[in-house]
Write a protein that holds these residues in place. Sequence first.
Motif, PDB file in Angstrom:
ATOM      1  N   ASP A 414      22.419  53.251 -68.930  1.00 38.63           N
ATOM      2  CA  ASP A 414      21.976  52.269 -69.925  1.00 38.63           C
ATOM      3  C   ASP A 414      21.105  51.219 -69.226  1.00 38.63           C
ATOM      4  N   PHE A 415      19.802  51.233 -69.523  1.00 38.70           N
ATOM      5  CA  PHE A 415      18.877  50.318 -68.848  1.00 38.70           C
ATOM      6  C   PHE A 415      18.891  48.920 -69.455  1.00 38.70           C
ATOM      7  N   ASN A 416      19.607  48.737 -70.563  1.00 33.10           N
ATOM      8  CA  ASN A 416      19.760  47.385 -71.111  1.00 33.10           C
ATOM      9  C   ASN A 416      20.869  46.624 -70.385  1.00 33.10           C
ATOM     10  N   LYS A 417      21.763  47.378 -69.736  1.00 32.54           N
ATOM     11  CA  LYS A 417      22.829  46.746 -68.948  1.00 32.54           C
ATOM     12  C   LYS A 417      22.360  46.701 -67.509  1.00 32.54           C
ATOM     13  N   LYS A 418      22.069  45.516 -67.032  1.00 32.70           N
ATOM     14  CA  LYS A 418      21.538  45.426 -65.673  1.00 32.70           C
ATOM     15  C   LYS A 418      22.137  44.234 -64.955  1.00 32.70           C
ATOM     16  N   ILE A 419      22.303  44.365 -63.651  1.00 31.74           N
ATOM     17  CA  ILE A 419      22.813  43.263 -62.841  1.00 31.74           C
ATOM     18  C   ILE A 419      21.666  42.757 -61.980  1.00 31.74           C
ATOM     19  N   LEU A 420      21.108  41.618 -62.391  1.00 29.40           N
ATOM     20  CA  LEU A 420      19.984  41.036 -61.657  1.00 29.40           C
ATOM     21  C   LEU A 420      20.462  39.984 -60.660  1.00 29.40           C
ATOM     22  N   HIS A 421      21.570  39.301 -60.987  1.00 29.30           N
ATOM     23  CA  HIS A 421      22.004  38.144 -60.193  1.00 29.30           C
ATOM     24  C   HIS A 421      23.385  38.383 -59.601  1.00 29.30           C
ATOM     25  N   THR A 422      23.487  38.247 -58.281  1.00 27.81           N
ATOM     26  CA  THR A 422      24.772  38.412 -57.590  1.00 27.81           C
ATOM     27  C   THR A 422      24.913  37.292 -56.564  1.00 27.81           C
ATOM     28  N   ALA A 423      26.142  36.979 -56.187  1.00 26.24           N
ATOM     29  CA  ALA A 423      26.380  35.958 -55.151  1.00 26.24           C
ATOM     30  C   ALA A 423      27.632  36.339 -54.368  1.00 26.24           C
ATOM     31  N   TRP A 424      27.643  36.011 -53.088  1.00 26.98           N
ATOM     32  CA  TRP A 424      28.767  36.338 -52.212  1.00 26.98           C
ATOM     33  C   TRP A 424      29.311  35.040 -51.635  1.00 26.98           C
ATOM     34  N   HIS A 425      30.631  34.869 -51.717  1.00 23.09           N
ATOM     35  CA  HIS A 425      31.300  33.694 -51.163  1.00 23.09           C
ATOM     36  C   HIS A 425      30.914  33.561 -49.682  1.00 23.09           C
TER      37      HIS A 425
END
Length: 447
Positions: A414-425
């Motif tokens: 599903d190309f509408n579900k995307k993870i663009l932003h991530t962060a690591w502690h």
Amino acid sequence: MAGAGGGNDIQWCFSQVKGAVDDDVAEADIISTVEFNHSGELLATGDKGGRVVIFQQEQENKIQSHSRGEYNVYSTFQSHEPEFDYLKSLEIEEKINKIRWLPQKNAAQFLLSTNDKTIKLWKISERDKRPEGYNLKEEDGRYRDPTTVTTLRVPVFRPMDLMVEASPRRIFANAHTYHINSISINSDYETYLSADDLRINLWHLEITDRSFNIVDIKPANMEELTEVITAAEFHPHSCNTFVYSSSKGTIRLCDMRASALCDRHSKLFEEPEDPSNRSFFSEIISSISDVKFSHSGRYMMTRDYLSVKIWDLNMENRPVETYQVHEYLRSKLCSLYENDCIFDKFECCWNGSDSVVMTGSYNNFFRMFDRNTKRDITLEASRENNKPRTVLKPRKVCASGKRKKDEISVDSLDFNKKILHTAWHPKENIIAVATTNNLYIFQDKVN
């Protein structure tokens, strides 16, 4: 790192999910940036509605290793409002493009947030006492008649429920003709840069009415424009050095000691293109969407559409490591171009020790690459396994041929579900992953 086999592997498990469950997502609720502060105790998100939501790690949970990844809402405030530029007849969106925390110097926290045009410095402070017993003022704020004051009282502080206040301390406006894509705080903690498509400006945190233009790639004739700036960042230790990436896949490192205007770079990082992979889409997919220095300052990571590259600052001609994020999409570039997904800007991040890198993909998948073991893993941010401490199962995508039982076909992504932003502690194995309007928090499994 992460995965099923091996004794030293980290197993990632679900900790929390924030945000509404509805399938019908309001545009204003879409998360547009995620950022941990320097201690990892606070986690800020910005959204398309111009709001900043700050989550705080629960103090008592910090000691209990299995629930360290639990964050609760600490403060929510409206950072930016929609505006209208009357001279250009343009609407200015309220969407938060980036958030950057300043290191904590006193009891208050400070962060910079920016939309397309205006950067704001916010102070987030706590109040748990209030003054009472004024001589000339009633408790409800009304002024008393001075003639009725017969005795002198000394005002006192009384305890009250904790209040977290966010107040804008500085507003840095009117310096960018084009849309701001990056802000980065210098290691001197006095200055910061802001970058738009064609220019980079240097600001002092105390001075709002002027900034210095340090990079300007705008040609005299706009028809000669061949590339734009896509991201920029200061070096974590060397206050005179910064890098900026371009839509042509190059990264330029500049030294502010060399000249006031850094149009001439000190180093140019560029990998020659493999002629066998040349296609109509080559230029689009080589555009760099994010650049991040490692905490050590020795390496930098860049993200283009299909891969993550690690560069040694001492070697310009090619990256020292290249990781394919979703190579199986190379055969789908035509349809990704038609639905505009090929222009998606994926971000990337390092873990606290610079040994693992993480970035997002489609179908709410995110990828991790262990730089030491060269192993990689695909995990999914999904509500299906959202019981606390549920271990995430590795996902596999079948590019072609016969699909195995646990594999997912490329055609069913599903190309509408995307993870663009991530962060690591910055210090622990806790990660924050933004799907459309939800923030997922995962942590390593403690046996």
